[in-house]
Design a protein around this motif. Structure first.
Motif, PDB file in Angstrom:
ATOM      1  N   SER A   1     -48.473  -3.622  27.906  1.00 12.09           N
ATOM      2  CA  SER A   1     -49.112  -2.583  28.719  1.00 12.09           C
ATOM      3  C   SER A   1     -48.750  -1.202  28.186  1.00 12.09           C
ATOM      4  O   SER A   1     -47.766  -1.021  27.448  1.00 12.09           O
ATOM      5  CB  SER A   1     -48.624  -2.689  30.160  1.00 12.09           C
ATOM      6  OG  SER A   1     -47.303  -2.211  30.229  1.00 12.09           O
ATOM      7  N   GLU A   2     -49.589  -0.317  28.568  1.00 11.67           N
ATOM      8  CA  GLU A   2     -49.408   1.072  28.128  1.00 11.67           C
ATOM      9  C   GLU A   2     -48.040   1.629  28.571  1.00 11.67           C
ATOM     10  O   GLU A   2     -47.337   2.294  27.832  1.00 11.67           O
ATOM     11  CB  GLU A   2     -50.516   1.910  28.759  1.00 11.67           C
ATOM     12  CG  GLU A   2     -50.695   3.243  28.087  1.00 11.67           C
ATOM     13  CD  GLU A   2     -51.742   4.074  28.817  1.00 11.67           C
ATOM     14  OE1 GLU A   2     -51.571   5.293  28.864  1.00 11.67           O
ATOM     15  OE2 GLU A   2     -52.704   3.456  29.352  1.00 11.67           O
ATOM     16  N   ILE A   3     -47.734   1.236  29.784  1.00  5.24           N
ATOM     17  CA  ILE A   3     -46.495   1.811  30.356  1.00  5.24           C
ATOM     18  C   ILE A   3     -45.247   1.350  29.616  1.00  5.24           C
ATOM     19  O   ILE A   3     -44.319   2.115  29.337  1.00  5.24           O
ATOM     20  CB  ILE A   3     -46.413   1.498  31.884  1.00  5.24           C
ATOM     21  CG1 ILE A   3     -45.134   2.133  32.512  1.00  5.24           C
ATOM     22  CG2 ILE A   3     -46.378   0.022  32.152  1.00  5.24           C
ATOM     23  CD1 ILE A   3     -45.407   3.505  32.951  1.00  5.24           C
ATOM     24  N   LEU A   4     -45.266   0.042  29.215  1.00  7.68           N
ATOM     25  CA  LEU A   4     -44.099  -0.470  28.492  1.00  7.68           C
ATOM     26  C   LEU A   4     -44.005   0.145  27.105  1.00  7.68           C
ATOM     27  O   LEU A   4     -42.917   0.460  26.615  1.00  7.68           O
ATOM     28  CB  LEU A   4     -44.168  -1.995  28.392  1.00  7.68           C
ATOM     29  CG  LEU A   4     -43.879  -2.722  29.714  1.00  7.68           C
ATOM     30  CD1 LEU A   4     -44.099  -4.232  29.559  1.00  7.68           C
ATOM     31  CD2 LEU A   4     -42.427  -2.469  30.165  1.00  7.68           C
TER      32      LEU A   4
ATOM     33  N   PRO B   1     -48.891  -3.912  40.348  1.00 10.99           N
ATOM     34  CA  PRO B   1     -47.744  -4.513  41.042  1.00 10.99           C
ATOM     35  C   PRO B   1     -47.108  -5.643  40.245  1.00 10.99           C
ATOM     36  O   PRO B   1     -45.913  -5.885  40.360  1.00 10.99           O
ATOM     37  CB  PRO B   1     -48.343  -5.031  42.343  1.00 10.99           C
ATOM     38  CG  PRO B   1     -49.648  -4.339  42.484  1.00 10.99           C
ATOM     39  CD  PRO B   1     -50.135  -3.918  41.137  1.00 10.99           C
ATOM     40  N   GLU B   2     -47.939  -6.379  39.440  1.00 11.57           N
ATOM     41  CA  GLU B   2     -47.336  -7.483  38.665  1.00 11.57           C
ATOM     42  C   GLU B   2     -46.362  -6.979  37.615  1.00 11.57           C
ATOM     43  O   GLU B   2     -45.381  -7.635  37.302  1.00 11.57           O
ATOM     44  CB  GLU B   2     -48.447  -8.283  37.967  1.00 11.57           C
ATOM     45  CG  GLU B   2     -48.977  -9.383  38.849  1.00 11.57           C
ATOM     46  CD  GLU B   2     -50.039 -10.206  38.139  1.00 11.57           C
ATOM     47  OE1 GLU B   2     -49.921 -10.397  36.900  1.00 11.57           O
ATOM     48  OE2 GLU B   2     -50.973 -10.613  38.819  1.00 11.57           O
ATOM     49  N   LEU B   3     -46.722  -5.836  37.082  1.00  7.62           N
ATOM     50  CA  LEU B   3     -45.865  -5.289  36.030  1.00  7.62           C
ATOM     51  C   LEU B   3     -44.608  -4.606  36.579  1.00  7.62           C
ATOM     52  O   LEU B   3     -43.612  -4.422  35.880  1.00  7.62           O
ATOM     53  CB  LEU B   3     -46.655  -4.240  35.206  1.00  7.62           C
ATOM     54  CG  LEU B   3     -47.403  -4.770  34.005  1.00  7.62           C
ATOM     55  CD1 LEU B   3     -48.215  -3.643  33.382  1.00  7.62           C
ATOM     56  CD2 LEU B   3     -46.454  -5.348  32.965  1.00  7.62           C
ATOM     57  N   ARG B   4     -44.740  -4.244  37.853  1.00  8.94           N
ATOM     58  CA  ARG B   4     -43.676  -3.383  38.430  1.00  8.94           C
ATOM     59  C   ARG B   4     -42.235  -3.898  38.220  1.00  8.94           C
ATOM     60  O   ARG B   4     -41.379  -3.158  37.742  1.00  8.94           O
ATOM     61  CB  ARG B   4     -43.936  -3.175  39.926  1.00  8.94           C
ATOM     62  CG  ARG B   4     -44.101  -1.700  40.248  1.00  8.94           C
ATOM     63  CD  ARG B   4     -44.336  -1.473  41.712  1.00  8.94           C
ATOM     64  NE  ARG B   4     -45.760  -1.384  41.977  1.00  8.94           N
ATOM     65  CZ  ARG B   4     -46.298  -1.437  43.215  1.00  8.94           C
ATOM     66  NH1 ARG B   4     -45.531  -1.631  44.260  1.00  8.94           N
ATOM     67  NH2 ARG B   4     -47.599  -1.356  43.366  1.00  8.94           N
ATOM     68  N   PRO B   5     -41.939  -5.176  38.529  1.00 12.37           N
ATOM     69  CA  PRO B   5     -40.551  -5.635  38.341  1.00 12.37           C
ATOM     70  C   PRO B   5     -40.074  -5.479  36.888  1.00 12.37           C
ATOM     71  O   PRO B   5     -38.948  -5.096  36.617  1.00 12.37           O
ATOM     72  CB  PRO B   5     -40.589  -7.103  38.704  1.00 12.37           C
ATOM     73  CG  PRO B   5     -41.861  -7.290  39.439  1.00 12.37           C
ATOM     74  CD  PRO B   5     -42.847  -6.224  39.009  1.00 12.37           C
ATOM     75  N   LYS B   6     -41.007  -5.798  35.966  1.00 14.55           N
ATOM     76  CA  LYS B   6     -40.641  -5.758  34.563  1.00 14.55           C
ATOM     77  C   LYS B   6     -40.315  -4.320  34.126  1.00 14.55           C
ATOM     78  O   LYS B   6     -39.304  -4.058  33.466  1.00 14.55           O
ATOM     79  CB  LYS B   6     -41.802  -6.308  33.721  1.00 14.55           C
ATOM     80  CG  LYS B   6     -41.288  -6.769  32.362  1.00 14.55           C
ATOM     81  CD  LYS B   6     -42.331  -7.498  31.579  1.00 14.55           C
ATOM     82  CE  LYS B   6     -41.725  -7.816  30.194  1.00 14.55           C
ATOM     83  NZ  LYS B   6     -42.769  -8.250  29.268  1.00 14.55           N
TER      84      LYS B   6
ATOM     85  N   LEU C   1     -36.649  -0.012  32.831  1.00 15.58           N
ATOM     86  CA  LEU C   1     -36.129   1.336  33.134  1.00 15.58           C
ATOM     87  C   LEU C   1     -34.610   1.313  33.315  1.00 15.58           C
ATOM     88  O   LEU C   1     -33.887   2.128  32.762  1.00 15.58           O
ATOM     89  CB  LEU C   1     -36.777   1.869  34.416  1.00 15.58           C
ATOM     90  CG  LEU C   1     -38.029   2.708  34.259  1.00 15.58           C
ATOM     91  CD1 LEU C   1     -38.635   2.990  35.628  1.00 15.58           C
ATOM     92  CD2 LEU C   1     -37.734   4.019  33.560  1.00 15.58           C
ATOM     93  N   ASN C   2     -34.148   0.359  34.092  1.00 17.34           N
ATOM     94  CA  ASN C   2     -32.704   0.259  34.325  1.00 17.34           C
ATOM     95  C   ASN C   2     -31.939   0.012  33.047  1.00 17.34           C
ATOM     96  O   ASN C   2     -30.876   0.586  32.818  1.00 17.34           O
ATOM     97  CB  ASN C   2     -32.400  -0.871  35.316  1.00 17.34           C
ATOM     98  CG  ASN C   2     -32.611  -0.377  36.741  1.00 17.34           C
ATOM     99  OD1 ASN C   2     -32.564   0.837  36.982  1.00 17.34           O
ATOM    100  ND2 ASN C   2     -32.870  -1.297  37.641  1.00 17.34           N
ATOM    101  N   ARG C   3     -32.510  -0.903  32.221  1.00 20.55           N
ATOM    102  CA  ARG C   3     -31.813  -1.223  30.976  1.00 20.55           C
ATOM    103  C   ARG C   3     -31.701   0.019  30.095  1.00 20.55           C
ATOM    104  O   ARG C   3     -30.632   0.348  29.573  1.00 20.55           O
ATOM    105  CB  ARG C   3     -32.570  -2.327  30.216  1.00 20.55           C
ATOM    106  CG  ARG C   3     -31.849  -2.736  28.923  1.00 20.55           C
ATOM    107  CD  ARG C   3     -32.697  -3.602  28.043  1.00 20.55           C
ATOM    108  NE  ARG C   3     -33.917  -2.928  27.570  1.00 20.55           N
ATOM    109  CZ  ARG C   3     -33.936  -2.049  26.567  1.00 20.55           C
ATOM    110  NH1 ARG C   3     -32.801  -1.715  25.968  1.00 20.55           N
ATOM    111  NH2 ARG C   3     -35.072  -1.488  26.188  1.00 20.55           N
ATOM    112  N   ILE C   4     -32.872   0.739  29.960  1.00 15.92           N
ATOM    113  CA  ILE C   4     -32.878   1.928  29.100  1.00 15.92           C
ATOM    114  C   ILE C   4     -31.894   2.972  29.622  1.00 15.92           C
ATOM    115  O   ILE C   4     -31.107   3.547  28.891  1.00 15.92           O
ATOM    116  CB  ILE C   4     -34.313   2.508  28.987  1.00 15.92           C
ATOM    117  CG1 ILE C   4     -35.204   1.510  28.251  1.00 15.92           C
ATOM    118  CG2 ILE C   4     -34.310   3.844  28.252  1.00 15.92           C
ATOM    119  CD1 ILE C   4     -36.683   1.870  28.249  1.00 15.92           C
ATOM    120  N   ARG C   5     -31.943   3.157  30.940  1.00 14.69           N
ATOM    121  CA  ARG C   5     -31.034   4.134  31.534  1.00 14.69           C
ATOM    122  C   ARG C   5     -29.577   3.784  31.203  1.00 14.69           C
ATOM    123  O   ARG C   5     -28.780   4.629  30.799  1.00 14.69           O
ATOM    124  CB  ARG C   5     -31.215   4.109  33.059  1.00 14.69           C
ATOM    125  CG  ARG C   5     -30.726   5.390  33.750  1.00 14.69           C
ATOM    126  CD  ARG C   5     -30.770   5.253  35.262  1.00 14.69           C
ATOM    127  NE  ARG C   5     -32.105   5.182  35.791  1.00 14.69           N
ATOM    128  CZ  ARG C   5     -32.872   6.244  36.085  1.00 14.69           C
ATOM    129  NH1 ARG C   5     -32.420   7.457  35.880  1.00 14.69           N
ATOM    130  NH2 ARG C   5     -34.095   6.091  36.571  1.00 14.69           N
TER     131      ARG C   5
END
Lengths: 340, 793
Positions: free
Chosen positions: A2-5, A54-59, A64-68
């Protein structure tokens, strides 16, 4: 993907490069604000998390957490690397023969070191430390010590007077008088302090000098006790090989009176220049408190006995450190004091 | 007191070596300070007869003499004018030894000299160096010197304590030897040959002041021949430290040294009346002593007069007018007993101490007076001839009454911690010529030569010292809880000193007597305690401030190129009488800093100490002592630069001052470096230290750390901003500290930038970012409003 990832991945690479190349702490701090700050790029994405699939949201959330977490770690590491001390610590050459970073080293005055040691030894033997003023009355300095105006013993010390009846004490026996006048027996004290005598300064005389006196008054104190306490002191101060001898002497405030000598610690009693080849060093005077002194302070001489002794702290200091001239103790030349 | 071993042996036979004698005397209370061997370096000296004396051309002093040494005539140059033909002289031939030299053949004034004709001074027999020694005519040339007199002697210098006037004599020391088991005292010979005329016809003695003069004895000797003493007498007197004068005076001195009793010989022909009147001097009465000094007397002085004028100041010194001289034929010999206090006061008032006054003021022996007189007469008749008038005139209005001392042996053993038998005690006393009587208790009778023995405790010392202090066993008592407490001041002082030493300070201990000129120039003299009778102006003031004793120390060290100083001292200062009996004494801590803050380091440049250094030092110290925060308030002090002078407060209590020493103060003390100085009151520090320390719980939740940098006007104090930050943080700001102060680029003139770090925290939970942001922003607002602060980004 996805674009967001994709966007996240790019952001991660970009930020990692920025962190790696950050030359100093302030750049790094800014980078931290830009990516991890409250209004930073990662926060921006988090804020918009509600707008994505919403399906992508958890991923995305997990990513985000990992990168942070990774960035935090990397920034922390980079901060350490940048830190110059840290860099030097690990990379630069270290000449282990160069002197280290020092501060000034303090020193205790040798006289005070000796007083402290004397106090320590006598406190161990149950003495408390009493003090009194340098300027005192001639009653406390002479009269109460059985040395009235016309007594030849007043010749023994030339006294500095402040005015009639008020003087600079010639010994710290004044403190013994003060203590006995204030307190009922038993009394067991030492009184260290400055004393004054009108002696022209030379290698062994100073008009201001330092004494410590001791006094023990109780119902059954003997000359044997006096010998014991002085011998014990000598051994603790100068080592167990030291011998002590007592010679009869005269002081108006003690009867019997004695002077006590220590075997010369410099030659071990064999005889040398310091002990004038006698093997003995004169330390000071001592004796059993004269009944007249007890009467002067209101003690009953039929009920109590006691001993008193003195010692020159300057003299003991000079013997301890083999100082040849008393003036060195009072001139306070730092080249001298640095040796202690 | 000098003791001649030869003379001592005449008074007692003892078979100890000199080393044993020295040890025994020292350990019984007559400490031997020096041992001097006399005559050891004299060798090969002979009597010789002067055969011929020739003048040496071109010299007014030198003569060329020929002397006969019993075998041959020897040529010798002599430099002393009294040499004359037929004299028997002391001659040092080539190869002989006199003190300081071995004689060699010499060339003097073109003449060969094979030795030396000696003066008494060259043999150290007297101080007479102007004349050669001339011996009796009946001595044969060639007689060895040691057969003429016994010049080899050992002179002991004893320290005699003031309570033992009896030991100011050979007799007294001989008695000590007797008590120590050395033998039995031998009484000197006083068998006199008297003429029929009674002395009482020749002299009348009247005592006007029996308290001052309880006894006066006089003897008259007529037709004496006053001359120099025989060599042996000169030598003994000189060995014992006195100057030989003439035979009469030397004999009185000899008897004084032998028996301890001072005597005085008058030229009796110079008396205006044949009387002795002992009276008090009148106020302002003039008297010239034999050293030709005129004294003005007061009513306390005791004067010996001939009923018309004074002839001697009793017990101190005789007068010029009645002095014995070569013209003297008739002598009045005085042997008296004067009251110690009278003599002491008289001697003190005149500033005149003599061998005589020294003995009388300590207490002479009243019973010895006639004996000493007889002894001197005996020697005078032997040496100076003359006829002794019959009898001694003895006026004794106040006879000696011995004290009878009852004592219990168990009391003495109790005091000494000994078990000496009563029998041994009595034997010891008997050796000292103290008689004892046995009964229920033992009674000891005070001898007339022992004014110091009046009480049981005095006898305990006699018994102890003869028994031997070494024989008394030491007792080691366990320590105990008997009042071994320590004062707060002592404890805190130790803490302060140990901290400052650890922080790099050098502890000094300076003299409390300070320079009166320095004190005066610093304007402190009026408010200082001063010494009435100082040794010198440099030590005439009891320090009113630690500064006064520290300045010379700083100067001294800077002079020796020690410029980086961190000195401290805990000591006392003294302030004038405050309607109290005594001056006020206060315990102070003084700190002085000069030069750099830290030692030279290759990696950075040194910084000079400044006011922040000394303030920081005090902050560290007070922190270490658990005192509150230090606050400085501008306040003038005499030693500081006006704008650099501060009072130091803790919790609103002044504890002292600190500042930068003023140029004036530095130049007065001759110091060319800046000096930062602080003086704190130790008693106040002790008062302010919390009596107990209760620990706080630790913050269990992490704090949020934020910085704030502001630009404000120069005159706003950092502490005002800091406390405002704490006050407006709703209790969230824990620690607030200043981490930057900046002036210069980007900051307008008269402004400064201050940056604070603030630790926000709560005891019971972690603060949220919003909470922290809110309070941080509010603080910024308050600072803007109250101080016109601009935020720096």
């Amino acid at each position: 993907m996805s674009e967001i990832l994709e966007q996240l991945k790019q952001l991660e690479e970009e930020s990692k490069k920025a962190i790696e190349t950050a030359p100093d702490e302030s750049t790094l701090s800014k980078i931290k604000v830009v990516y991890l700050g409250r209004k930073g790029k990662l926060a921006e994405i988090s804020k918009n998390l509600g707008n994505i699939d919403p399906e992508l949201r958890p991923k995305v959330g997990a990513e985000l957490n990992r990168i942070r977490k990774d960035l935090n770690q990397q920034i922390g590491d980079q901060f350490q690397l940048i830190d110059s001390a840290s860099a030097t610590l690990r990379k630069d050459t270290f000449d282990y023969t160069l002197p280290g970073k020092r501060s000034f080293v303090g020193r205790s005055h040798p006289l005070m070191q000796t007083v402290d040691r004397i106090i320590q030894i006598f406190r161990g033997m149950g003495f408390s430390v009493a003090s009194g003023p340098d300027i005192d009355t001639d009653f406390n300095n002479f009269d109460a010590l059985n040395t009235p105006e016309d007594h030849p013993a007043r010749d023994l010390s030339d006294t500095f007077y402040i005015k009639k009846g008020i003087l600079l004490r010639t010994h710290t026996s004044t403190v013994q008088i003060r203590t006995m006048r204030a307190k009922k027996p038993p009394v067991r004290i030492i009184s260290p302090g400055r004393c004054y005598r009108s002696d022209t300064p030379d290698a062994s005389h100073s008009p201001v000098f330092y004494q410590c006196e001791g006094l023990f008054v109780d119902e059954h104190v003997t000359f044997g006790d006096l010998k014991g306490v002085i011998i014990q002191f000598a051994r603790e101060m100068f080592g167990s090989e030291i011998k002590v001898r007592f010679r009869p002497h005269f002081f108006p405030f003690t009867e019997p009176s004695a002077e006590y000598d220590f075997s010369c610690m410099i030659c071990g009693g064999k005889g040398c220049r310091v002990c004038k080849h006698s093997g003995w060093l004169e330390i000071s005077g001592a004796g059993m408190v004269d009944p007249k002194v007890f009467k002067a302070v209101g003690y009953d001489p039929d009920k109590v006995t006691g001993y008193a002794f003195g010692m020159g702290v300057d003299r003991i200091t000079m013997l301890r450190y083999r100082i040849g001239d008393i003036r060195l103790l009072y001139e306070n030349d730092v080249r001298f004091l640095r040796q202690f | 007191m000098k003791i001649s071993v030869n003379l001592l042996r005449k008074l007692i036979d003892f078979d100890w070596s000199v080393e044993q004698l020295v040890e025994k005397l020292t350990m019984s209370g007559s400490e031997v300070e020096t041992i001097e061997h006399k005559g050891n370096d004299i060798q090969g000296i002979l009597a010789a007869k002067v055969i011929e004396v020739k003048k040496i051309e071109g010299s007014d002093k030198l003569t060329y003499c020929s002397v006969f040494d019993g075998k041959e005539n020897i040529n010798v140059v002599c430099g002393t004018p009294n040499v004359a033909k037929d004299q028997i002289v002391l001659f040092a031939p080539v190869g002989s030894k006199i003190p300081g030299m071995t004689l060699k053949k010499a060339g003097i004034a073109g003449k060969e000299s094979f030795g030396m004709i000696l003066s008494e001074a060259e043999l150290q027999l007297s101080d007479n160096e102007d004349e050669i020694a001339v011996l009796q005519a009946d001595i044969k040339p060639g007689t060895e010197f040691n057969r003429i007199i016994d010049y080899k002697d050992i002179i002991l210098e004893l320290e005699i304590t003031p309570n033992r006037p009896d030991c100011l004599s050979h007799m007294g020391i001989a008695r000590e030897v007797q008590a120590l088991g050395g033998g039995k005292l031998k009484i000197p010979d006083i068998n006199l040959e008297e003429i029929d005329r009674p002395a009482s016809e020749a002299i009348k003695i009247i005592i006007d002041d029996p308290d001052g003069c309880p006894r006066y004895t006089g003897r008259v000797i007529q037709n004496v021949k006053v001359a120099p003493s025989p060599l042996w007498l000169k030598m003994v007197v000189y060995y014992l430290g006195m100057r030989p004068i003439n035979n009469i005076v030397d004999i009185t001195n000899y008897v004084m040294l032998e028996l301890g009793h001072p005597l005085h010989a008058f030229d009796f022909d110079l008396f205006k009346k044949p009387e002795v009147l002992v009276r008090n001097a009148s106020e302002g009465e003039k008297f010239v002593t034999l050293d030709e000094v005129e004294h003005t007397l007061n009513g306390n002085h005791l004067l010996i007069t001939d009923s018309v004028t004074g002839v001697a100041i009793a017990g101190i010194m005789g007068g010029e007018l009645s002095e014995v001289s070569e013209r003297t034929a008739n002598i009045l010999l005085e042997s008296a007993y004067f009251d110690p206090v009278t003599i002491r006061r008289g001697s003190k008032a005149l500033g005149l101490t003599t061998e005589s006054s020294r003995r009388f003021e300590r207490g002479a022996d009243p019973q010895m007076a006639p004996f000493a007189n007889d002894r001197a007469c005996k020697l005078i008749s032997e040496i100076a001839g003359g006829e002794i008038l019959k009898g001694i005139v003895d006026t004794y209005p106040k006879p000696f009454a011995p004290v009878e001392i009852e004592f219990k042996p168990e009391n003495i053993n109790f005091l000494l911690g000994t078990e000496i038998s009563p029998d041994l005690m009595c034997r010891i006393l008997s050796g000292l010529d103290v008689k004892t009587k046995n009964g229920n208790r033992i009674t000891a009778v005070q001898p007339s030569f022992r004014p110091d023995l009046t009480r049981e405790v005095d006898l305990s010392e006699e018994i102890a010292r003869i028994y031997g202090y070494d024989n008394i066993l030491p007792v080691f008592r366990p320590g105990g809880a008997l009042g071994a407490e320590e004062t707060e001041l002592l404890r805190v002082t130790r803490q302060v000193k140990s901290y400052l030493t650890g922080a790099g300070g050098t502890e000094i201990f300076s003299l409390t007597l300070v320079d009166s000129n320095l004190t005066k120039r610093l304007g402190r003299l009026e408010s200082s305690v001063t010494v009435m009778n100082p040794l010198s102006e440099e030590m005439a003031v009891v320090r009113p401030s630690m500064l006064l004793s520290m300045l010379p120390v700083i100067r001294r060290n800077i002079n020796f190129k020690e410029k980086d100083l961190f000195l401290y001292e805990v000591g006392d200062i003294y302030l004038p009488f405050d309607n109290e009996e005594l001056p006020v004494q206060k315990n102070r801590l003084a700190i002085a800093l000069t030069g750099s803050e830290s030692p030279v380091f290759w990696g950075n440049s040194q910084r000079k100490s400044d006011l922040y250094t000394i303030k920081g030092l005090l902050e560290n110290l007070t922190d270490h002592l658990k005192l509150g925060q230090i606050e400085l308030r501008p306040e003038a002090h005499f030693m500081f630069e006006q704008s650099r002078s501060f009072e130091v407060y803790i919790d609103g209590n002044s504890i002292g001052y600190l500042g930068l020493l003023s140029d004036e103060c530095l130049s007065t003390a001759d110091i060319k470096e800046n000096v930062l100085f602080a003086e704190l009151d130790m008693d106040k520090i002790v008062d302010l230290i919390p009596k107990s320390l209760v620990t706080k719980e630790l913050d269990r939740f992490p704090s949020a750390d934020r910085d704030i940098a502001i630009v404000i006007n120069e005159d706003i104090k950092a502490e005002d901003i800091r406390s405002e930050i704490i006050n407006s943080s709703n209790g969230l700001a824990g620690d607030v500290w200043i981490f930057d102060l900046y002036r210069g680029k980007n900051i307008p003139e008269n402004k400064k930038s201050l940056a604070f770090s603030i630790k926000y925290r709560l005891p019971d939970r972690t603060l949220t970012d919003d909470e922290v942001d809110n309070v941080h922003e509010r603080i910024a607002e308050v600072l803007k409003k109250k101080f016109g602060a601009e935020l720096r980004s």
